[in-house]
Design a protein around this motif. Structure first.
Motif, PDB file in Angstrom:
ATOM      1  N   ARG A 167       1.205  -1.212   0.287  1.00  0.00           N
ATOM      2  CA  ARG A 167       0.188   0.130  -0.014  1.00  0.00           C
ATOM      3  C   ARG A 167       1.201   0.997  -0.026  1.00  0.00           C
ATOM      4  N   VAL A 168       2.234   1.079   0.427  1.00  0.00           N
ATOM      5  CA  VAL A 168       2.234   2.477   1.002  1.00  0.00           C
ATOM      6  C   VAL A 168       3.437   2.255  -0.411  1.00  0.00           C
ATOM      7  N   ILE A 169       4.356   1.619  -0.817  1.00  0.00           N
ATOM      8  CA  ILE A 169       4.911   1.671  -2.755  1.00  0.00           C
ATOM      9  C   ILE A 169       3.720   1.630  -3.564  1.00  0.00           C
ATOM     10  N   VAL A 170       2.862   1.598  -3.545  1.00  0.00           N
ATOM     11  CA  VAL A 170       1.400   2.390  -4.485  1.00  0.00           C
ATOM     12  C   VAL A 170       1.537   3.428  -4.681  1.00  0.00           C
ATOM     13  N   TYR A 171       0.668   4.112  -2.928  1.00  0.00           N
ATOM     14  CA  TYR A 171       0.797   5.561  -3.173  1.00  0.00           C
ATOM     15  C   TYR A 171       1.403   5.960  -3.233  1.00  0.00           C
ATOM     16  N   ASP A 172       2.890   6.433  -2.820  1.00  0.00           N
ATOM     17  CA  ASP A 172       4.130   7.204  -2.895  1.00  0.00           C
ATOM     18  C   ASP A 172       4.826   6.636  -4.090  1.00  0.00           C
ATOM     19  N   ARG A 173       3.982   6.251  -5.247  1.00  0.00           N
ATOM     20  CA  ARG A 173       4.387   5.931  -6.686  1.00  0.00           C
ATOM     21  C   ARG A 173       5.194   7.188  -7.001  1.00  0.00           C
ATOM     22  N   ARG A 174       5.875   7.035  -8.014  1.00  0.00           N
ATOM     23  CA  ARG A 174       7.034   8.420  -8.234  1.00  0.00           C
ATOM     24  C   ARG A 174       6.559   7.921 -10.065  1.00  0.00           C
ATOM     25  N   GLY A 175       5.995   9.161 -10.505  1.00  0.00           N
ATOM     26  CA  GLY A 175       5.874   8.990 -12.342  1.00  0.00           C
ATOM     27  C   GLY A 175       4.423   7.678 -12.462  1.00  0.00           C
ATOM     28  N   THR A 176       4.075   7.741 -13.610  1.00  0.00           N
ATOM     29  CA  THR A 176       2.832   6.676 -14.159  1.00  0.00           C
ATOM     30  C   THR A 176       2.699   5.113 -13.069  1.00  0.00           C
ATOM     31  N   HIS A 177       1.664   5.363 -12.668  1.00  0.00           N
ATOM     32  CA  HIS A 177       1.724   3.221 -11.885  1.00  0.00           C
ATOM     33  C   HIS A 177       2.424   2.314 -12.696  1.00  0.00           C
ATOM     34  N   SER A 178       3.042   1.814 -12.242  1.00  0.00           N
ATOM     35  CA  SER A 178       4.057   0.012 -13.478  1.00  0.00           C
ATOM     36  C   SER A 178       3.747  -0.758 -12.280  1.00  0.00           C
ATOM     37  N   PRO A 179       2.294  -1.723 -12.492  1.00  0.00           N
ATOM     38  CA  PRO A 179       2.452  -2.887 -11.403  1.00  0.00           C
ATOM     39  C   PRO A 179       3.792  -3.431 -11.529  1.00  0.00           C
ATOM     40  N   ALA A 180       4.729  -3.336 -12.249  1.00  0.00           N
ATOM     41  CA  ALA A 180       5.613  -4.789 -12.204  1.00  0.00           C
ATOM     42  C   ALA A 180       6.719  -3.687 -11.325  1.00  0.00           C
ATOM     43  N   ARG A 181       6.681  -2.830 -11.794  1.00  0.00           N
ATOM     44  CA  ARG A 181       7.568  -2.311 -10.626  1.00  0.00           C
ATOM     45  C   ARG A 181       6.921  -1.921  -9.549  1.00  0.00           C
ATOM     46  N   ALA A 182       6.368  -1.979  -9.016  1.00  0.00           N
ATOM     47  CA  ALA A 182       5.724  -1.625  -7.404  1.00  0.00           C
ATOM     48  C   ALA A 182       5.685  -3.565  -7.247  1.00  0.00           C
ATOM     49  N   LEU A 183       5.719  -4.216  -7.292  1.00  0.00           N
ATOM     50  CA  LEU A 183       6.480  -5.764  -7.199  1.00  0.00           C
ATOM     51  C   LEU A 183       7.818  -5.831  -7.160  1.00  0.00           C
ATOM     52  N   SER A 184       8.442  -5.295  -7.955  1.00  0.00           N
ATOM     53  CA  SER A 184       9.845  -5.458  -7.840  1.00  0.00           C
ATOM     54  C   SER A 184      10.158  -4.489  -6.391  1.00  0.00           C
ATOM     55  N   ARG A 185       9.428  -3.828  -6.412  1.00  0.00           N
ATOM     56  CA  ARG A 185       9.722  -3.266  -4.895  1.00  0.00           C
ATOM     57  C   ARG A 185       9.477  -3.541  -4.412  1.00  0.00           C
ATOM     58  N   LEU A 186       8.542  -4.264  -3.818  1.00  0.00           N
ATOM     59  CA  LEU A 186       8.279  -5.523  -2.555  1.00  0.00           C
ATOM     60  C   LEU A 186       9.312  -6.612  -2.709  1.00  0.00           C
ATOM     61  N   ASP A 187       9.669  -7.182  -3.666  1.00  0.00           N
ATOM     62  CA  ASP A 187       9.985  -7.858  -3.652  1.00  0.00           C
ATOM     63  C   ASP A 187      11.831  -7.888  -3.219  1.00  0.00           C
ATOM     64  N   VAL A 246      12.031 -15.104  -4.383  1.00  0.00           N
ATOM     65  CA  VAL A 246      13.154 -15.982  -5.222  1.00  0.00           C
ATOM     66  C   VAL A 246      14.389 -14.910  -5.783  1.00  0.00           C
ATOM     67  N   ALA A 247      13.909 -14.678  -6.933  1.00  0.00           N
ATOM     68  CA  ALA A 247      15.175 -13.591  -7.875  1.00  0.00           C
ATOM     69  C   ALA A 247      14.891 -12.117  -7.243  1.00  0.00           C
ATOM     70  N   PRO A 248      15.090 -11.872  -6.387  1.00  0.00           N
ATOM     71  CA  PRO A 248      14.168 -10.573  -6.324  1.00  0.00           C
ATOM     72  C   PRO A 248      15.626  -9.352  -7.731  1.00  0.00           C
ATOM     73  N   GLN A 249      16.365  -9.816  -8.755  1.00  0.00           N
ATOM     74  CA  GLN A 249      16.883  -8.620  -9.264  1.00  0.00           C
ATOM     75  C   GLN A 249      16.819  -8.801 -10.354  1.00  0.00           C
ATOM     76  N   LEU A 250      16.097  -9.668 -10.770  1.00  0.00           N
ATOM     77  CA  LEU A 250      14.401  -9.624 -12.100  1.00  0.00           C
ATOM     78  C   LEU A 250      14.108  -9.266 -12.750  1.00  0.00           C
ATOM     79  N   PRO A 251      14.021  -8.489 -13.710  1.00  0.00           N
ATOM     80  CA  PRO A 251      12.807  -7.184 -13.937  1.00  0.00           C
ATOM     81  C   PRO A 251      11.275  -8.101 -14.136  1.00  0.00           C
ATOM     82  N   ARG A 252       9.907  -7.366 -13.966  1.00  0.00           N
ATOM     83  CA  ARG A 252       9.129  -7.946 -13.600  1.00  0.00           C
ATOM     84  C   ARG A 252       8.502  -7.469 -14.593  1.00  0.00           C
ATOM     85  N   THR A 253       7.137  -8.222 -15.374  1.00  0.00           N
ATOM     86  CA  THR A 253       6.489  -8.176 -16.742  1.00  0.00           C
ATOM     87  C   THR A 253       4.872  -7.108 -16.238  1.00  0.00           C
TER      88      THR A 253
END
Length: 690
Positions: free
Chosen positions: A520-540, A602-609
């Motif tokens: 919730r914090v990550i999503v609400y405090d996003r920078r720029g356009t909301h990206s689900p992949a970027r939000a899950l990567s930060r949470l990971d 599992v592998a936080p360094q890998l990019p998400r789609t």
């Protein structure tokens, strides 16, 4: 009974009572077994023997050595013994007949004239043995029946009796009056049977009728006999018919106290039964195994009521209980169904809980005192004509967590001290598995409380319908890992999240609360356009760094309204089952990603789609957890097909989105895992006059 030195409990008799007995009887006195009496039947079987001399002199033949050794043992430890395999006389003594077959028993006795000694009773089985030899050519089944018959010819010499075909019965070795507190009656009648336990009278009569009817055979029956103290003890009666010229002229038998052996066997059976408690998945199942184990051997019916744990009980309110298990023996009315509704306990149960000691209530049939059990149970007690209630507390870790009620009905006597001791032993035996079941229940309650506190109602979304539903598992241990969330951002974007954390316990529920809050914090405090992949990567990365959870699957979606109508859906899938789309004018389908991203942690360094799809008015987007599609022993694709079919059927029935989510959860019969579903449906755009 005479009490002389260490001869306490040994029958005292006058040997002349055996003068006319048809069985061979001899009495020896002293440790050297001086022969002081034998009747005519004994003389016919073994020949005339000198009186007053030790048995070793009066019976010099080698075959008598075993008998003399047995008398030594009986005289020494005062315990009766018997030989049930036929022995044969060899006729080495002058005047002694040879080739006669017999079985015999030795019992400790005391006579007024001769003091302590041994009573030997021998039964001539020559006719039976010779008959058996003549019919050896018959079937094996008949042969085995004869062997059993011969083995039972000698009765256990405790209370020895002789009965005529007309029911006249004579006590040969006394003991009935001392055991029952009632004088011996010369005829078997209703008064004699009144000493037999009411539930055993029919069984005793049936066993006797079967043994005495047609071709008489050996009789054996175990039943309960009332003692002089008013309690019942198990005895076993054995008898064999004496047949002359094809006619049964009398029965000779014995009745022995076998309470200790019977209770030991019962204890083994009960403790074997309650081992099923260790496999109980929840508290009601565990307590049901206990009630099923003790009915009907120890009580006619058993009820177990659970008390609230101290952290659940309401402060300042009276103590309540919940009936969690009940079992009744066959022949009684069906027990009322189990109810989760608590009831206030009465003063009797309160005393038991406070003192931690059992308490017994006896009353006229069907008139149990009010307030001991819930009214529904009280009505059952009246119908079943209950006559006694025994309330036993169950103490675990120094606290009374429940109490059991043993119920006696109709003419069943209240449980005796031995029954209560065994009942308590059974409850003690199951304390550890019950402790585990109760701890599991408390953990489940805490996890559910935490989980439901976090699964808040979905927010109102202008231009769309939003609904969510959560259902805990039907199994106690499967709870705590699933969650959903919905959040409306300041720019009007709606975020939907569904997730499942590895583990099904309080730890998983706690991790779920942390992940939900961080996302919730990550999503609400996003920078720029909301990206689900970027939000899950930060949470990971955060989850991995803090070591919050071992493995997490999730789908996180962002939905934004389109200027021309409808909504745009963007989502990222971290190893979770794919979203289900129900298009307004087409068949359901799953939104599978071209590239499968790994779960979190599992592998936080890998990019998400991030995947994209436009939703039209009336389309339904469903995010769900695997509890809706996973069924043990079935392919996952079958579960996905069934979920889509159930969703389509609910939509065809005109169900609202809330009703549709509830129906999807209700469609799973045996839910081994908790499950959650969240749905989104765009509404038709409402045009307003400019």
């Amino acid at each position: 009974m005479r009490r002389t030195g260490d001869q306490v409990g040994v029958p005292e008799l006058e040997p002349e009572v055996f003068d006319s007995a048809i069985v061979a009887v001899a009495l020896t006195a002293g440790s050297d077994h001086r022969l002081v009496y034998f009747n005519e039947a004994f003389q016919e079987l073994f020949g005339t023997r000198p009186e007053g001399v030790p048995a070793r002199e009066g019976f010099p033949e080698p075959t008598a050595a075993r008998w003399i050794v047995m008398m030594d043992e009986v005289f020494r430890d005062h315990r009766a013994r018997q030989v049930t395999s036929p022995r044969t006389t060899v006729g080495t003594w002058p005047g002694a007949p040879g080739g006669r077959h017999f079985v015999y028993s030795c019992s400790p006795v005391v006579s007024r004239q001769h003091g302590p000694g041994v009573l030997t009773v021998a039964v001539d089985t020559t006719r039976q043995v010779e008959a058996a030899r003549r019919v050896e050519h018959l079937s094996e089944e008949r042969h085995e029946a004869l062997q059993r018959y011969e083995a039972l010819l000698s009765a256990v010499p405790q209370i020895v009796w002789l009965m005529k075909p007309d029911g006249a019965i004579t006590e040969l070795v006394r003991g009935f009056e001392e055991f029952t507190g009632s004088p011996w009656r010369p005829v078997i009648d209703e008064h004699w049977l009144s000493a037999v336990h009411p539930y055993d009278r029919r069984k005793l009569a049936k066993a006797w009728n079967e043994a005495s009817g047609g071709d008489p055979s050996f009789f054996v029956c175990t039943f309960r006999l009332r003692t002089a103290s008013g309690e019942y003890r198990h005895v076993q009666s054995r008898a064999v018919p004496i047949v002359r010229d094809g006619v049964t002229v009398e029965w000779i038998g014995a009745t022995a106290d076998i309470e200790d052996q019977w209770r030991n066997r019962l204890r083994e059976r009960l403790l074997a039964r309650v081992t099923t408690v260790t496999a109980a998945a929840d508290v009601p199942q565990a307590f049901a195994a206990v009630t099923a184990a003790v009915v009907p051997e120890l009580t006619d019916a058993c009820v177990i009521c659970l008390l609230p744990s101290p952290d659940v009980a309401a402060v300042g309110e009276g103590l309540t209980a919940t009936r969690v298990a009940s079992t009744a023996r066959e022949g009684l009315p069906p027990v009322p169904p189990i109810s989760d509704l608590p009831y206030g306990i009465g003063s009797v149960v309160q005393r038991v809980v406070d003192s931690r000691r059992p308490e017994m209530l006896t009353f006229p049939a069907g008139r149990a005192p009010a307030g001991v059990l819930p009214e529904l149970s009280m009505e059952w007690l009246r119908t079943a004509r209950a006559t006694s209630l025994t309330i036993v507390p169950l103490v675990i870790d120094a606290a009374v967590v429940a109490y059991a009620v043993a119920v006696g009905c109709a003419d069943s006597p209240p449980p005796g001290p031995a029954d209560l001791a065994l009942f308590g032993e059974v409850l003690h035996e199951v304390r550890e598995p019950l402790r585990q079941a109760l701890e599991l229940q408390r953990t489940r309650h805490t996890a559910l409380t935490l989980q439901r506190a976090l699964l808040t109602p979905t927010p109102r979304v202008p231009g769309a319908e939003l609904a969510a539903h959560y259902q805990p598992a039907s199994r106690t241990e499967e709870i705590g890992g699933d969650w959903y969330d919905a959040l409306v951002l300041p720019d009007g974007t709606v975020t939907l999240t569904i997730g499942d954390i590895a583990g099904h316990d309080l730890e998983a529920a706690t991790a779920m609360s942390q992940l939900r809050s961080m996302l919730r914090v990550i999503v609400y405090d996003r920078r720029g356009t909301h990206s689900p992949a970027r939000a899950l990567s930060r949470l990971d990365r955060v989850t991995e760094g803090l070591g919050i959870a071992p493995l997490v699957t999730a789908v996180h979606a962002g939905l934004t309204p389109r200027p021309g109508g409808g909504w745009h859906a963007a989502w990222s899938n971290a190893g979770h089952p794919p979203p289900l789309l129900l298009p307004a004018g087409a068949a359901p389908r799953y939104l599978q990603s071209a590239h499968a991203d790994l779960p979190l942690c599992v592998a936080p360094q890998l990019p998400r789609t991030t995947c994209h799809h436009d939703l039209s008015s009336g389309d339904i987007l469903l995010l769900y957890t695997d509890g809706l599609i996973e069924v043990p022993g079935r392919d996952l694709s079958d579960g996905m097909a069934e979920l889509a079919a159930h969703a389509e059927a609910a939509r065809a029935d005109g169900a609202t989105l809330t009703e549709l989510c509830a129906r999807l959860l209700a469609a799973v019969d045996d839910r081994r895992d908790d499950a959650a579903v969240i749905g989104f449906r765009p509404l038709p755009q409402v045009l307003t006059a400019g």
